[in-house]
Scaffold this active site. Sequence first.
Site, PDB file in Angstrom:
ATOM      1  N   HIS A 131      38.317 -12.179 -80.833  1.00 24.03           N
ATOM      2  CA  HIS A 131      38.161 -13.129 -81.934  1.00 24.03           C
ATOM      3  C   HIS A 131      37.278 -14.309 -81.519  1.00 24.03           C
ATOM      4  CE1 HIS A 131      39.709 -15.307 -85.549  1.00 24.03           C
ATOM      5  NE2 HIS A 131      39.460 -16.360 -84.790  1.00 24.03           N
ATOM      6  N   GLU A 132      37.583 -14.916 -80.383  1.00 20.08           N
ATOM      7  CA  GLU A 132      36.855 -16.122 -79.945  1.00 20.08           C
ATOM      8  C   GLU A 132      35.414 -15.812 -79.551  1.00 20.08           C
ATOM      9  OE1 GLU A 132      38.146 -18.771 -80.814  1.00 20.08           O
ATOM     10  OE2 GLU A 132      40.230 -18.151 -80.989  1.00 20.08           O
ATOM     11  N   HIS A 162      33.220 -15.905 -82.609  1.00 22.34           N
ATOM     12  CA  HIS A 162      32.757 -17.250 -82.971  1.00 22.34           C
ATOM     13  C   HIS A 162      31.580 -17.677 -82.083  1.00 22.34           C
ATOM     14  CE1 HIS A 162      36.055 -18.086 -85.667  1.00 22.34           C
ATOM     15  NE2 HIS A 162      36.967 -17.961 -84.724  1.00 22.34           N
ATOM     16  N   ASP A 193      40.504 -20.907 -89.503  1.00 22.29           N
ATOM     17  CA  ASP A 193      39.096 -20.560 -89.732  1.00 22.29           C
ATOM     18  C   ASP A 193      38.848 -20.323 -91.216  1.00 22.29           C
ATOM     19  OD1 ASP A 193      38.719 -20.544 -86.951  1.00 22.29           O
ATOM     20  OD2 ASP A 193      39.129 -18.397 -86.816  1.00 22.29           O
TER      21      ASP A 193
END
Length: 186
Positions: free
Chosen positions: A51-52, A55, A127
């Site tokens: 997930h990170e 980004h 988010d």
Amino acid sequence: LVVDEKVTDIQIVDSESLPTVDEIIATLSNGSSMLKPDQVDKQSIKKTAVHEIGHAFVGYYLNKDTDIIRITVNAEGSGTLGYVLHKADNSATHKKTELRNKIKRLLAGMCCEEVFNGEFETGNYSDLEKATQIAKNMVTKHGMSNLGYAQIAHPDDMAELVHKEINVILNECYLETKKIITDNQK
């Protein structure tokens, strides 16, 4: 000195006076959004890393530069399993493209989860909340949508139209972000 169960003299605070992690979790929000960092399994950490990195990668891809200060996948008691910390955006104004890129960067974690894990999970709450607010402002305040240039002073009067337009922006940004990730996966 203890008065009404409060320590009034900081000089006498010792390890016995401090609450345990379990006591803090039980006290704050009845533990509803609290995590015990030592109980987060390796699979959750791996999913958070996917997930990170979404980004981080999409932010770099869109800006051709990194404004990243820190990336972490360390669980915190607040419920956060990880985050990407960016330098502050001190711009007073933003172009439509810049706002859409902010939305894409926010949705990138979800997209990356979908591409690499088959679907996204519930860790996207903040988010999605931020992306939705940017899209809402584009529609109701900035004249940056298909509804036209006029500000919508009372979005509740046009709630259905506004909601649909916000979803149009979010969906377009999501699909464009997913394509960026898919086209660049190895």
